[in-house]
Each structure stands twice: as C-alpha cells, then as structure tokens.
Write an enzyme that holds these catalytic residues in place. Structure first.
Site, PDB file in Angstrom:
ATOM      1  N   GLU A  37      -6.821  50.489  15.269  1.00 61.73           N
ATOM      2  CA  GLU A  37      -7.734  51.285  14.433  1.00 61.73           C
ATOM      3  C   GLU A  37      -9.177  50.770  14.482  1.00 61.73           C
ATOM      4  OE1 GLU A  37      -4.935  49.838  13.527  1.00 61.73           O
ATOM      5  OE2 GLU A  37      -3.535  51.456  13.082  1.00 61.73           O
ATOM      6  N   SER A  38      -9.492  49.818  15.300  1.00 60.65           N
ATOM      7  CA  SER A  38     -10.848  49.299  15.588  1.00 60.65           C
ATOM      8  C   SER A  38     -10.932  47.763  15.522  1.00 60.65           C
ATOM      9  CB  SER A  38     -11.942  49.978  14.785  1.00 60.65           C
ATOM     10  OG  SER A  38     -12.032  51.335  15.196  1.00 60.65           O
TER      11      SER A  38
ATOM     12  N   CYS B 147     -10.305  53.211  11.811  1.00 63.73           N
ATOM     13  CA  CYS B 147     -10.365  54.669  11.922  1.00 63.73           C
ATOM     14  C   CYS B 147      -9.074  55.287  11.397  1.00 63.73           C
ATOM     15  CB  CYS B 147     -10.655  55.112  13.356  1.00 63.73           C
ATOM     16  SG  CYS B 147      -9.511  54.477  14.563  1.00 63.73           S
TER      17      CYS B 147
ATOM     18  N   HIS C 173     -17.197  35.574  10.467  1.00 64.37           N
ATOM     19  CA  HIS C 173     -17.998  34.423  10.883  1.00 64.37           C
ATOM     20  C   HIS C 173     -18.233  33.582   9.640  1.00 64.37           C
ATOM     21  CE1 HIS C 173     -18.663  36.611  14.555  1.00 64.37           C
ATOM     22  NE2 HIS C 173     -19.049  37.643  13.837  1.00 64.37           N
TER      23      HIS C 173
ATOM     24  N   SER D 194     -15.623  31.574  14.166  1.00 63.42           N
ATOM     25  CA  SER D 194     -15.759  33.008  14.396  1.00 63.42           C
ATOM     26  C   SER D 194     -14.419  33.550  14.850  1.00 63.42           C
ATOM     27  CB  SER D 194     -16.799  33.304  15.484  1.00 63.42           C
ATOM     28  OG  SER D 194     -18.107  33.208  14.988  1.00 63.42           O
TER      29      SER D 194
END
Lengths: 126, 126
Positions: free
Chosen positions: B71-72, B92, B77, B64
C-alpha cells in the site's frame, strides 16, 4: 545515556518535499529500471549520500522504491494506469537543491502537471 | 495534534500522515532493534502487507528505516541526541487506521508531544 540536546539550537531538523506528478508517460512509470534510475540519479544530482535502496515492481502495474540516504530518504510510488506518481524527498542537509530534483523528475516522467508541498520537519525540537 | 483530513477531497490515490515525535526516550530512538520492531509492528497493526524493509544505524547516533508495503511505505528517521523522530506513513488502502498507528508509535518511543500533518495524495488524478 546520550547527553547532547541541551546545547543544540532550536531549528528545523529536516526539509521535506512531497510531489504529485500527474499526466506522466505510462511506460516510464511502469519500468522499474526507469524508476530506479530516476530516483538514484535524483539523489546523486542533489549531492546526497546513498546508504541503501530498495525497489519493487508490482503486478500488474506500478513500482515502489525507496532510497535511504545519510540525509534521510527519497521515496516513489507509481500508478501507471493513472499516469500518476507520488514522490517524497526528505533531507536534513541544508545544501540540497530540492527544486532541481523536482525539475529533473518532472522531465524524466514527462509529467504535465506537478503539485508540490514543502514543509520543515522537527521545527519544534527544544 | 493537527487534524486536517476532514477538509480534504474525498477522492485520492493515497493518504499520508507525517508525524514529528518530540521529547522521546533517547535509548529507544538509538536502538535499531527497537526502531525496526516499532515500524514493522506498526505495519502489522494497521493491516498492511510488507514487501521489503531496510534499516540503517548511523554512527554515532540515529536510525533510518523504511518498510515498503503493498500500500506504499512507512519511513522513520531518529535523532536520539535531539529526542526527536520523524515518521511518514503513506498508504493507498482505505481501511488503514493511521490514528491507531500514531498512538502506538507515540507509546513505543515515549513521545511527550506529537505533531501530525495529514493529507491526501494524487487527489487531482483525472
């Protein structure tokens, strides 16, 4: 070489909820402590196992955070200036109560509206 | 591949792509180095700014990882035993080429099939 796939059933691997939280309390969204506590408590409340966590406070506004769990991840991004937060909860554990998590987060951030999308992941695994 | 973006509202805070990568190369999915490089290179290729990263190798199989970006986030996974990987790319930034990222990840993991969901986040912000 890993040799396992042939005997596994064709079911969804994961379950994901995507939450848009609108009209939240601004100061809560801008506090890295509040956001961190909210996400970690969400993970605990739904009984998943926390592996790693990372949170970041942006300047001048906003917090991003991710909790990697044994069952996948929880992520949050906040825009206090828009009173908006985006939350993703992705699990691969069947016992996780994602609706309880939703209600908890709505309460913590005092969200007046929540838009929820929910879908399965990996449902076409052979 | 599923293409949804054209019908979505023009104004939104974020843009998210959810990828299910099927029939991948098992060894690649089980290598934390390969997975980390893939996700970090994806972030670089699409021109986003990396803030933090965390990767975890599970026993006996699977990786993971999350890259928090200005930007986020990007998250992955992997289930090597199912030859499956789940990838989320949430940005974003309007200039991010998420289709390029999709093609790159498909190539790295030698995925024979990719199912893509795409949607906007925060499109109801007042």
């Amino acid at each position: 070489m890993l040799e396992l796939a042939d005997s596994l059933p064709a079911v969804a691997i994961g379950h994901q909820i995507v939450l848009d939280l609108y009209d939240c309390a601004r100061e809560r969204l801008d506090s890295v402590d509040v956001v961190r506590t909210a996400l970690v408590q969400t993970a605990r409340a739904v009984g998943v196992t926390i592996v790693e966590e990372v949170f970041h406070k942006f300047s001048p506004w906003g917090v991003s955070g991710v909790v990697v769990i044994a069952e996948s991840h929880l992520a949050i991004h906040t825009w206090p200036e828009r009173r908006y937060a985006a939350v993703d909860i992705f699990t691969c554990g069947s016992s996780v109560d994602l609706h309880r998590a939703t209600r908890y987060l709505q309460r913590v951030f005092e969200a007046e509206r929540v838009v929820k999308k929910e879908f399965r992941r990996g449902s076409e695994v052979a």
